[in-house]
Design an enzyme around this catalytic site. Structure first.
Site, PDB file in Angstrom:
ATOM      1  N   ASP A 496     -18.789  11.130   7.704  1.00 10.77           N
ATOM      2  CA  ASP A 496     -17.436  10.870   7.218  1.00 10.77           C
ATOM      3  C   ASP A 496     -16.436  11.803   7.883  1.00 10.77           C
ATOM      4  OD1 ASP A 496     -18.772   9.163   5.587  1.00 10.77           O
ATOM      5  OD2 ASP A 496     -18.449  10.289   3.735  1.00 10.77           O
ATOM      6  N   LYS A 573      -6.621  16.438  -4.162  1.00  9.89           N
ATOM      7  CA  LYS A 573      -7.256  15.853  -2.969  1.00  9.89           C
ATOM      8  C   LYS A 573      -6.747  14.458  -2.643  1.00  9.89           C
ATOM      9  CE  LYS A 573     -11.678  14.524  -0.938  1.00  9.89           C
ATOM     10  NZ  LYS A 573     -13.156  14.503  -1.053  1.00  9.89           N
ATOM     11  N   ASP A 747     -13.325   5.134   7.965  1.00  8.68           N
ATOM     12  CA  ASP A 747     -13.567   6.415   8.641  1.00  8.68           C
ATOM     13  C   ASP A 747     -14.920   7.000   8.258  1.00  8.68           C
ATOM     14  OD1 ASP A 747     -12.969   7.051   6.047  1.00  8.68           O
ATOM     15  OD2 ASP A 747     -11.696   8.760   6.509  1.00  8.68           O
TER      16      ASP A 747
END
Length: 815
Positions: A496, A573, A747
């Site tokens: 990742d 986050k 991603d």
């Protein structure tokens, strides 16, 4: 066991009762449609201007139309919990119209009677062009939005007119009503409601998931390899066609693909490589999911609660006190909303689980793919695929295994540590962490329902899948005298990106500080550990909160005292991650509010009042606004170059949109033409029940361009097009140069454990190739100046001199 058996028996009985009622409704609607059909065909010659929707309905199979209409309506009631508020009329008409369209035009051959008059009316869009004068319509031809709504409206009319619970009954069970729209207090909304108490009770008590027989084949995985995309009109299915791009504006998004087909060969090849990956279902993980939900009522490991939350009772409140009653009504609304959300999640889970159960016997399944207008890849089958949440991902295995080997063994263990959140250390430390938990792994492998260590993971079902694989390897080595080189491993291992959006900005701008934060730089050269932009932002936010605590005159002093030392990396986050993709202040507030609520429920943050009371909700909203403002400010401080680049992209898009143009660009290397569709035009469609207002994004009027949306969406869309390019280039190189099996979730790149080292090198090199050349922002600036010579664009931010080659040795770039 007896209680579970009784509950299941009762549920099945109710489900069967509902099916009996639905069959009766379908018969009634079928009969009504036949009468309409006879009337329309009889008078067709005298009424040449009759609407296409009416004439189409007249020649379609009335039974099939009735079934689609009735089951679509009931799906909206039972799977989305709309019984109390009703189903929005415009949404229902659109849903039914699209199902009718798909059912009619995805057939391999169409009758000549359909072809005779539809040829003039059908919208030539996507892979839906050109008519043969003899055959009539090509596969995939579709209606425009007006025809879809009109056809759906005719079916709804028939349902309202025909559906009763007994022959001769004049009480219609479904009615059209007008209510105030929940989001707009002064705007009315047309809805379809169930006006029959017994039927409503039956619908309410029946958790109805759509069986696979009702799911169109296009929405299910394939059990044979998909046909390669030969061009943008010929896709993966043998009897159906699907658009290569999920376009919203055909003229400006899809049509350019046809004009540029010869330049899209690399893109088509990359998509074909990705959709050729064969998968299978992990039966043991599926069994664990089924057991936890069916026999233990879920509410663990991301599974929805099988049981509703108990509504508050009046006994808990003082009926003579107005404030107490307000709290009671508020709590009741909150719990009812939670139950409605859980209901939808249950239906979604049951649909996925039952599809997976059906596919368990298949040795290979495939996910046909297409792209959105930015080039991001998505499976066409939406319910079961590797892009789902942890529950679905945990069920996914590659159909064909590869010998594990020592490096595969290493990455298998590292991946387990990642799933438990131990992903900030170096890979060698993660490997040791997994080895230290061998006893837990073996226990889980023997009986995952008895030994539930895996439930402690951040991604429990993916962790379970890895534990089962590791346990099998341990058993082979310790009990059977084998070695890791002999083990065939089917588990996909992912790498990742580390805040991937900011990684692209760091590469574009060659900014050293930002490259360190997001691990584009080799931080070992700087004697730094793993770069963590989320923790950096969190430190900034905590510092600002501490300053407010120290300043008693600060307006936020009381908020700061409640939150000092309580804001964690997890809370900020998501906002940091989505800031790259254009998160608004409102969006940031919603994100922070959700994480603050979770921290309050966990006991990490204490409020002076019940968070579910009206006062508590107001306080939570104020705290979320306070933290979100500081978070966005901290993001700007820590990532100033990226922030300035986003502003430049926004300003360019705003200038283009103000001059009446859609923002367009071409992705590097893959040459995909991208165009933003944000253009709002209201279309009014008259039906028998009401006038339906729809927003269409296809308009030639420059005044319809949505300037705000064009400008705010451009930075995230531009970055998405770049991460899609990186993914597709990596997939192509992995397959053509090394023969790797490859899969991706934007991603997050997956391959066999033994091939992770190769994939890691390829993805880093492709990232360098993407940005190794003239400044991308400078090239974009020059393109805009050529396309829009009348607009005076400001030059882009300057690129710095960071050495992008460092990414080759950055352990945490993708990990």
């Amino acid at each position: 066991h007896t209680h579970t058996h009784t509950h299941t028996h009762t549920h099945n009985e109710k489900h069967n009762n509902l099916e009996v009622v639905l069959a009766q409704f379908i018969d009634s609607v079928d009969c009504d449609l036949q009468k309409q059909s006879d009337s329309i065909l009889k008078n067709d010659k005298r009424n040449k201007n009759r609407r296409l929707s009416s004439r189409l309905l007249a020649i379609m199979d009335s039974r099939r139309s009735a079934e689609i209409g009735v089951r679509t309506l009931v799906d909206h009631f039972t799977t989305e919990n709309n019984l109390n508020d009703g189903v929005a009329y415009n949404i229902l008409c659109t849903s039914i119209g699209k199902e009718i369209e798909r059912d009619l035009f995805l057939a391999n051959k169409l009758s000549s009677s359909v072809c005779h008059f539809l040829g003039r009316h059908l919208q030539s869009s996507a892979n839906k062009v050109r008519f043969s004068s003899k055959l009539g319509i090509k596969i995939g031809d579709s209606f425009d939005q007006r025809n879809i709504v009109e056809i759906g409206g005719l079916l709804v009319d028939s349902i309202l007119r025909s559906c009763t619970l007994s022959s001769g009954d004049t009480h219609h069970v479904f009615v059209h009503a007008t209510v105030m729209a929940p989001q707009h207090k002064h705007k009315s909304l047309g809805v379809i409601k169930c006006d029959h108490r017994e039927l409503a009770a039956l619908l309410q008590s029946t958790l109805r998931y759509r069986p696979s027989s009702e799911i169109h084949p296009v929405a299910q995985p394939m059990v044979v390899p998909p046909r390669p995309w030969k061009n943008v009109d010929e896709g993966p299915f043998f009897y159906y066609n699907e658009s290569f791009m999920r376009y919203i504006d055909y003229k400006n998004q899809y049509k350019p693909l046809r004009l540029e087909e010869t330049q899209l060969r690399t893109l088509l090849q990359s998509i074909n490589i990705l959709q050729s990956t064969a998968w299978k279902i992990n039966r043991r993980v599926l069994d664990a999911i089924t057991h936890l939900y069916e026999h233990e009522n879920g509410n663990v490991a991301g599974l929805p609660n099988k049981l509703d939350h108990a509504l508050p009772t009046l006994d808990e409140y003082d009926s003579a006190d107005a404030d107490s009653m307000r709290r009671y009504q508020h709590k009741k609304r909150v719990v009812a909303k939670m139950n409605a959300e859980e209901h939808s999640l249950r239906c979604d889970l049951m649909l996925r689980v039952n599809l997976a159960r059906q596919l368990c016997s298949e040795s290979e399944i495939y996910f046909p793919l297409n792209i959105d207008f930015r080039g991001r890849i998505y499976p066409i089958s939406p319910h079961i695929n590797h892009i789902g949440n942890d529950v679905v991902r945990g069920m996914m295995l590659f159909a064909k295994g590869k010998k594990l080997g020592s490096r595969g063994w290493f990455w298998l263990n590292v991946n387990l540590a990642n799933k438990f959140g131990f992903d900030k250390a170096k890979n060698a430390a993660r490997f040791r962490w997994a080895l230290e938990h061998k006893t837990h792994i073996l226990d889980v492998c023997r009986d995952p329902l008895q030994h539930r260590w895996w439930l402690e993971a951040d991604s429990p079902f993916q962790a379970l899948s890895i534990c089962l694989e590791l346990g099998a390897v341990y058993r082979l080595v310790d009990e059977e005298g084998g070695c890791v080189d002999d083990y065939d491993c089917c588990l996909p291992i992912g790498q990742d990106g580390s805040c991937n959006g900011l990684q692209h900005y760091a590469a574009m701008l060659r900014d050293e500080k930002m490259a360190q934060f997001v691990n584009v730089a080799n931080n070992d050269l700087y004697d730094l550990g793993r770069g963590d932009v989320y923790s950096e932002v969190n430190r900034c936010v905590q510092k600002m909160i501490a300053d407010d605590v120290a300043n008693v005159k600060s307006k936020a002093h009381e908020f700061a005292k409640l939150l000092q030392g309580k804001i964690t990396r997890k809370i900020v986050k998501q906002t940091v991650m989505t800031s790259v993709y254009g998160v608004t202040e409102y969006g940031a507030k919603r994100q922070i509010k959700r994480w603050l609520l979770a921290a309050i429920e966990d006991g990490h943050i204490a409020l002076p009042t019940d968070v579910y009371s009206a006062e508590g909700e107001q306080l939570l909203a104020a705290l979320a606004m306070y933290v979100s403002k500081y978070t966005l400010y901290a993001i700007g401080l820590t990532n100033t170059p990226a922030y300035l680049s986003m502003l430049w992209l926004k300003n360019c898009a705003s200038l283009i949109a103000k001059n009446g143009f859609r923002v367009s660009w071409i992705t590097p290397m893959l040459q995909l033409p991208c165009t933003q569709h944000y253009c709002d035009r209201t279309m009014r469609i008259a039906t028998k029940q009401q006038t339906v207002s729809l927003t269409t994004h296809s308009s030639d009027n420059k005044k319809d361009i949505n300037v705000l949306k064009q400008s705010s969406a451009f930075p995230p869309n531009f970055i998405h097009s770049l991460d899609a390019t990186h993914c597709l280039l990596t997939a192509r190189q992995c397959y053509l140069q090394h023969g790797l099996t490859f899969a991706s979730i934007h991603d997050s790149f997956w391959t066999h454990a033994c091939d992770v080292d190769i994939m890691s090198k390829v993805l880093r090199q492709q990232f360098i190739n993407l940005y190794d050349g003239p400044s991308m922002l400078q090239q974009l600036y020059q393109t805009f100046c050529v396309l829009y010579p009348e607009i005076d664009f400001a030059p882009p931010p300057n690129r710095s001199d960071f050495d992008l080659q460092q990414v080759k040795d950055s352990e945490w770039f993708f990990s």
